[in-house]
Scaffold this motif. Structure first.
Motif, PDB file in Angstrom:
ATOM      1  N   GLN A 114       0.842  -1.180   0.000  1.00 47.11           N
ATOM      2  CA  GLN A 114       0.000   0.000   0.000  1.00 47.11           C
ATOM      3  C   GLN A 114       0.884   1.238   0.000  1.00 47.11           C
ATOM      4  N   GLY A 179     -11.178   9.118   3.912  1.00 46.68           N
ATOM      5  CA  GLY A 179     -12.049   8.032   4.354  1.00 46.68           C
ATOM      6  C   GLY A 179     -12.413   8.093   5.818  1.00 46.68           C
ATOM      7  N   ARG A 180     -12.025   7.072   6.575  1.00 45.33           N
ATOM      8  CA  ARG A 180     -12.533   6.872   7.932  1.00 45.33           C
ATOM      9  C   ARG A 180     -11.424   6.979   8.962  1.00 45.33           C
ATOM     10  N   ALA A 197      -8.212   3.866   8.315  1.00 42.59           N
ATOM     11  CA  ALA A 197      -8.441   2.789   7.357  1.00 42.59           C
ATOM     12  C   ALA A 197      -7.747   3.135   6.052  1.00 42.59           C
ATOM     13  N   ALA A 199      -7.087   0.608   3.575  1.00 43.96           N
ATOM     14  CA  ALA A 199      -7.555  -0.336   2.548  1.00 43.96           C
ATOM     15  C   ALA A 199      -8.689  -1.138   3.178  1.00 43.96           C
ATOM     16  N   GLU A 200      -9.360  -1.930   2.371  1.00 43.94           N
ATOM     17  CA  GLU A 200     -10.460  -2.740   2.862  1.00 43.94           C
ATOM     18  C   GLU A 200      -9.952  -3.706   3.939  1.00 43.94           C
ATOM     19  N   GLY A 201     -10.384  -3.481   5.169  1.00 40.40           N
ATOM     20  CA  GLY A 201      -9.970  -4.349   6.262  1.00 40.40           C
ATOM     21  C   GLY A 201      -8.583  -4.069   6.802  1.00 40.40           C
ATOM     22  N   GLU A 203      -5.699  -1.314   8.465  1.00 40.78           N
ATOM     23  CA  GLU A 203      -5.629  -0.089   9.239  1.00 40.78           C
ATOM     24  C   GLU A 203      -4.197   0.235   9.627  1.00 40.78           C
ATOM     25  N   THR A 339      -4.468  -7.585   7.166  1.00 36.42           N
ATOM     26  CA  THR A 339      -5.908  -7.797   7.239  1.00 36.42           C
ATOM     27  C   THR A 339      -6.160  -9.052   8.066  1.00 36.42           C
TER      28      THR A 339
END
Length: 343
Positions: A114, A179-180, A197, A199-201, A203, A339
């Motif tokens: 990432q 994002g979050r 966050a 990426a998906e799942g 952190e 993840t």
């Protein structure tokens, strides 16, 4: 022998003796300063508040002016000592060399990891104009110190991330991210902490830090100068200990950023509690001069980005500000995301 051919010994010995004294005392002082910067005892915090390269700028001319009068082996010893101090104590030698060899600032690759860009900026008593200087660098995470108001920071967040942004704000430290964000409880007012966050799942944990202001005194002949620097170092070390306890509560698999205005020079003893679990990203990936304070004359690198082992620095550099007394810091990183499915 160091005597010149054809010159009576009685005519050359006094200047030779004086030259040797100047050269060896200067070399001794440079080595002593280098050791103080290496070990960082609190009692000499006033000495290490002066960048190592400043001592070389003062000491090298003294050596050069007297070098022609000393023996060849003394010249070699002087060159070797100054070279050792440069290599071990002056980080700019490495970062400027890295900038030249790489031909500028490398670009982070998004393959396999990432890719993340982080920008940190001290906004100089809440200047929105200073905060907005991060916008052209298109960061994924922004760390602000001496924050603008919550209303202004929220508008900046929408400008940075129109598709969705989140803010963790305090009057002194702020985190803005795409994002979050999940804010963590922090036990002090000199940092804020949040889970981001990326990426998906996946952190990362992010800390925006502003430690207590530095002592701006360099009158080393005054005992009060030494005592003030020592007291500030001890107080700043206590602040880092609080941050360290917060870091220990972060799940071990989660990558961590700790960045902001540490109000202490790079390598300062107050920051030792962050090592060896966390590393100053500029050490391994810094390019260019790197200094951030003061903006016009960047003597020190107070603004820093520290990372855990799961975050690989690609490039870290400073950019001149038009609205702050600090330069801003930008870093590109590759993050080994974790993840729940990752073994």
């Amino acid at each position: 022998m160091c005597e010149a051919h054809g010159t009576p010994p009685e005519a050359i010995k006094p200047p030779l003796r004086r030259a040797r004294i100047v050269v060896w005392l200067t070399l001794f002082a440079l080595v002593l300063v280098a050791l103080c910067h290496r070990w960082q005892p609190d009692a000499v915090a006033a000495l290490t508040a002066i960048p190592p390269w400043c001592w070389i700028v003062v000491g090298a001319p003294l050596i050069l002016l007297n070098l022609r009068r000393v023996c060849r082996w003394e010249k070699l010893a002087a060159a070797g000592t100054v070279g050792m101090v440069l290599l071990t104590s002056v980080e700019q030698l490495r970062s400027v060399t890295r900038f030249v060899l790489l031909g500028g600032i490398p670009v982070a690759s998004e393959s396999h990891n990432q890719s993340l860009r982080v920008a940190s900026h001290n906004c100089s008593t809440g200047s929105l104009s200073a905060a907005e200087e991060v916008v052209p660098f298109r960061p994924d995470v922004v760390l602000l110190q001496e924050s603008p108001s919550l209303e202004r920071v929220t508008k900046l967040a929408h400008k940075l991330f129109p598709d969705g942004s989140a803010v963790v704000w305090s009057p002194d430290c702020t985190i803005i991210a795409r994002g979050r964000l999940i804010r963590s409880a922090t036990p002090a007012d000199f940092f804020v902490q949040a889970t981001v966050a990326v990426a998906e799942g996946a952190e990362i944990e992010v800390f925006s830090v502003r430690l207590m202001p530095p002592v701006v005194r360099y009158d080393l002949w005054s005992p009060s100068c030494w005592s003030e620097h020592t007291a500030a170092r001890i107080a700043r070390t206590a602040q880092v200990s609080v941050i360290r306890r917060a870091l220990e509560k972060v799940p071990g698999h989660r990558p961590v950023f700790v960045g902001g205005d540490f109000n202490a020079p790079a390598g300062d003893g107050a920051l030792a509690k962050l090592s060896p679990t966390f590393t100053d990203a500029f050490d391994s990936a810094g390019t260019g001069w790197g200094g951030t304070v003061l903006n016009a004359v960047p003597m020190h690198r107070f603004d820093q980005l520290w990372t855990s082992a799961a975050i690989q620095p690609v490039a870290v550099w400073s950019e001149k500000s038009n609205h702050s007394d600090h330069r801003l810091v930008v870093g590109d990183f590759r993050v080994l995301v974790h993840t729940p499915e990752t073994p």
